[in-house]
Scaffold this motif. Structure first.
Motif, mmCIF file in Angstrom:
data_model
loop_
_atom_site.group_PDB
_atom_site.id
_atom_site.type_symbol
_atom_site.label_atom_id
_atom_site.label_comp_id
_atom_site.label_asym_id
_atom_site.label_seq_id
_atom_site.Cartn_x
_atom_site.Cartn_y
_atom_site.Cartn_z
ATOM 1 N N ASP A 41 -12.018 -47.051 -13.642
ATOM 2 C CA ASP A 41 -11.717 -47.472 -15.006
ATOM 3 C C ASP A 41 -12.425 -48.786 -15.311
ATOM 4 O O ASP A 41 -12.289 -49.761 -14.565
ATOM 5 N N GLN A 42 -13.177 -48.849 -16.383
ATOM 6 C CA GLN A 42 -13.951 -50.040 -16.737
ATOM 7 C C GLN A 42 -13.053 -51.255 -16.957
ATOM 8 O O GLN A 42 -13.381 -52.360 -16.524
ATOM 9 N N THR A 45 -11.998 -52.562 -13.649
ATOM 10 C CA THR A 45 -13.126 -53.268 -13.034
ATOM 11 C C THR A 45 -13.201 -54.693 -13.572
ATOM 12 O O THR A 45 -13.300 -55.653 -12.803
ATOM 13 N N GLU A 46 -13.138 -54.834 -14.892
ATOM 14 C CA GLU A 46 -13.248 -56.157 -15.507
ATOM 15 C C GLU A 46 -12.112 -57.084 -15.076
ATOM 16 O O GLU A 46 -12.350 -58.269 -14.806
ATOM 17 N N GLU A 56 -19.855 -57.786 -11.981
ATOM 18 C CA GLU A 56 -20.001 -56.377 -12.326
ATOM 19 C C GLU A 56 -21.456 -55.996 -12.101
ATOM 20 O O GLU A 56 -22.342 -56.839 -12.226
ATOM 21 N N ARG A 75 -18.646 -41.051 -16.888
ATOM 22 C CA ARG A 75 -18.258 -42.214 -16.067
ATOM 23 C C ARG A 75 -18.643 -41.982 -14.602
ATOM 24 O O ARG A 75 -19.132 -42.901 -13.949
#
Length: 113
Positions: A41-42, A45-46, A56, A75
């Motif tokens: 999941d982006q 990640t952030e 990243e 993805r």
């Protein structure tokens, strides 16, 4: 032919373990600018990147073409592309992406060049 150093990768269970792994890698001499965190999941990640003070995988690592192409990829394809951009094979990227599908987190570190 120039010799390349393989990147280090570790699959961890969650964000807490990812933060610990980033700290360990920093303590053993890896530059924080060369430690990357990747989750399926982006947003996750952030959040982990911010908490761990890691990076990243972006245009600098992927190159402009792959970075733009990722806008149109699924993805899973995007994650595999990012992993390959750090020196891993397609089969290694497939393995790591499957681990990310299971909710795990990937920490990758490269030696400064």
């Amino acid at each position: 032919m120039a010799e390349t150093t393989k990147s280090y990768a570790k699959v961890v269970e969650n964000g807490v373990h990812a933060v610990e792994t980033v700290k360990e890698l920093s303590a053993t001499g890896y530059d924080k600018d060369h430690i990357f965190v990747l989750a399926h999941d982006q947003d996750r990640t952030e959040r982990i990147v911010d908490t761990a003070n890691a990076q990243e995988i972006g245009m600098k690592e992927e190159g402009m073409f792959d970075s733009i192409a990722n806008l149109f990829r699924s993805r899973g394809d995007e994650l595999r592309s990012k992993i390959v951009s750090l020196g891993f094979t397609e089969s290694e990227a497939d393995f790591y992406e499957k681990e990310l599908d299971l909710g795990k987190v990937l920490v990758i570190a490269k030696r400064s060049e």
